[in-house]
Scaffold this motif. Sequence first.
Motif, short mmCIF file in Angstrom:
data_model
loop_
_atom_site.label_atom_id
_atom_site.label_comp_id
_atom_site.label_asym_id
_atom_site.label_seq_id
_atom_site.Cartn_x
_atom_site.Cartn_y
_atom_site.Cartn_z
N ALA A 283 0.83 -1.21 0.00
CA ALA A 283 0.00 0.00 0.00
C ALA A 283 0.86 1.25 0.00
O ALA A 283 0.55 2.24 -0.68
CB ALA A 283 -0.93 -0.01 1.20
N ARG A 284 1.96 1.22 0.76
CA ARG A 284 2.88 2.38 0.76
C ARG A 284 3.51 2.56 -0.62
O ARG A 284 3.68 3.69 -1.10
CB ARG A 284 3.98 2.17 1.80
N LEU A 286 2.27 1.85 -3.42
CA LEU A 286 1.28 2.41 -4.34
C LEU A 286 0.94 3.87 -4.04
O LEU A 286 0.13 4.48 -4.73
CB LEU A 286 -0.01 1.56 -4.31
N GLY A 287 1.57 4.42 -3.02
CA GLY A 287 1.41 5.83 -2.72
C GLY A 287 0.21 6.18 -1.86
O GLY A 287 -0.20 7.36 -1.81
N GLN A 288 -0.37 5.23 -1.17
CA GLN A 288 -1.51 5.54 -0.31
C GLN A 288 -1.05 6.28 0.94
O GLN A 288 0.05 6.05 1.47
CB GLN A 288 -2.24 4.24 0.09
N SER A 289 -1.89 7.18 1.43
CA SER A 289 -1.56 7.98 2.60
C SER A 289 -1.60 7.13 3.86
O SER A 289 -2.21 6.06 3.92
CB SER A 289 -2.55 9.14 2.73
N ASN A 290 -0.94 7.66 4.92
CA ASN A 290 -0.92 6.93 6.19
C ASN A 290 -2.33 6.76 6.76
O ASN A 290 -2.66 5.72 7.33
CB ASN A 290 -0.03 7.68 7.19
N LYS A 291 -3.15 7.80 6.63
CA LYS A 291 -4.52 7.73 7.14
C LYS A 291 -5.29 6.61 6.44
O LYS A 291 -6.00 5.84 7.10
CB LYS A 291 -5.21 9.07 6.92
N ARG A 292 -5.14 6.51 5.14
CA ARG A 292 -5.85 5.48 4.40
C ARG A 292 -5.34 4.09 4.74
O ARG A 292 -6.12 3.14 4.82
CB ARG A 292 -5.71 5.74 2.89
N ILE A 293 -4.03 3.97 4.94
CA ILE A 293 -3.47 2.67 5.31
C ILE A 293 -4.02 2.20 6.65
O ILE A 293 -4.38 1.03 6.83
CB ILE A 293 -1.93 2.74 5.34
N LYS A 296 -8.09 1.70 6.06
CA LYS A 296 -8.51 0.71 5.06
C LYS A 296 -7.79 -0.63 5.18
O LYS A 296 -8.33 -1.65 4.73
CB LYS A 296 -8.28 1.27 3.65
N HIS A 297 -6.62 -0.64 5.78
CA HIS A 297 -5.85 -1.88 5.79
C HIS A 297 -5.59 -2.43 7.19
O HIS A 297 -5.75 -3.64 7.41
CB HIS A 297 -4.50 -1.67 5.07
#
Length: 387
Positions: A283-284, A286-293, A296-297
């Motif tokens: 996820a990192r 792919l450029g996802q933000s820390n909040k989304r990680i 969402k994960h």
Amino acid sequence: MEKMKHSSTESAPKELFVLAQQKEDTSEKISGPSRTFFQDARRTFFKNKFAVLSVILLIIIIIMSFVGPTMNDHGIDDQDLARAKMPARVPVLENLPIPGFEGVLRDEFKGSNVEEATNNAYSRYDNQKDFIDIEVLSEGDGSKNSAEVRATYRVYEAKGMEDEYFWLGTDSLGRDQWTRLWEGTKVSLLIAFIAALISLVIGVAYGGIAGYYGGKVDDVLMRILEVLVGIPSLVVILLMMLVLDPGITSIVIALTITGWTGMARIVRGEVMKLKNQEFVLAARTLGQSNKRIIIKHLLPNISGIIIINTMFTIPDAIFFEAFLSFIGLGITPPQASLGTLINTGFDNIMLYPYMLWFPAIMISVIMIAFNLIGDGLRDAFDPKMHK
């Protein structure tokens, strides 16, 4: 030798040979539809009969906490000293051999002889001799307290209330116990659910941030948490009493201040264990933000432990509220909660034990039900329990 084998094969009749057919390999074929983790958890939970029964029982209690007070004409604050401390009386049940619902006061009295024991019974029930039935249990031998009688006081007839029914009796001020029991249950459950929800939100957010970022952020947040853990909840309550009036607001705030720390610690540990897993690194990448990680994960992967911990937090909050109300630091009359009802019943336990039975049974059932549900969820979210 090879020529002999070749010739024998050619001379053999063709009927001995069967054409081999290639069949599909079924050794790894899935015999049933695949299930997700949550489907397996649900399946395991519904196999736990005690947990399912507890869910049904809690749903009934929650519904009755709203419907129960409207089932008769007695309001929560309706006081009448003329009907104070009336025993429970229920239609139909009053004619059945079921103790506790026939609308009478029954007790045993002793004396040096039957006459003295009978007079003790008469004086206990205001000398209402026409409405007191005496049953001699022991005539005695003339020594002190050797005679014993059982007195049954038909209190509804004595007070001219033959047509009145108080399903769980009345308290010392003549207020209907049925109405106050369900109102008190609603207040206790409301406080517990609000406190658990606030603790859930704060604890998950706090623990998730501390565990994911780590380093200095984790050090600062955990030192603050350790300071809060070191403050006893009762001290926090006393401080709240100095600022706020006793009531629901002060109890919820006190439970919120220290109630989320356990959740924060659990979430922090689980996040620290998962944050270096491959799906987080992907996820990192792919450029996802820390909040989304985190949202969402990470949180979906620890949702099981969060739900389980929340289910164990609710009965703790109910017991804490009841304890505070019992010692006079929580809900104050005329408001009702399970703690205030138990406190009133405890003051009259020697003469009117039924005033304590019903709220004590209610809080016991609620706490046992929540703990059984928590145990069921713990087993349901344990992959080792899935079959």
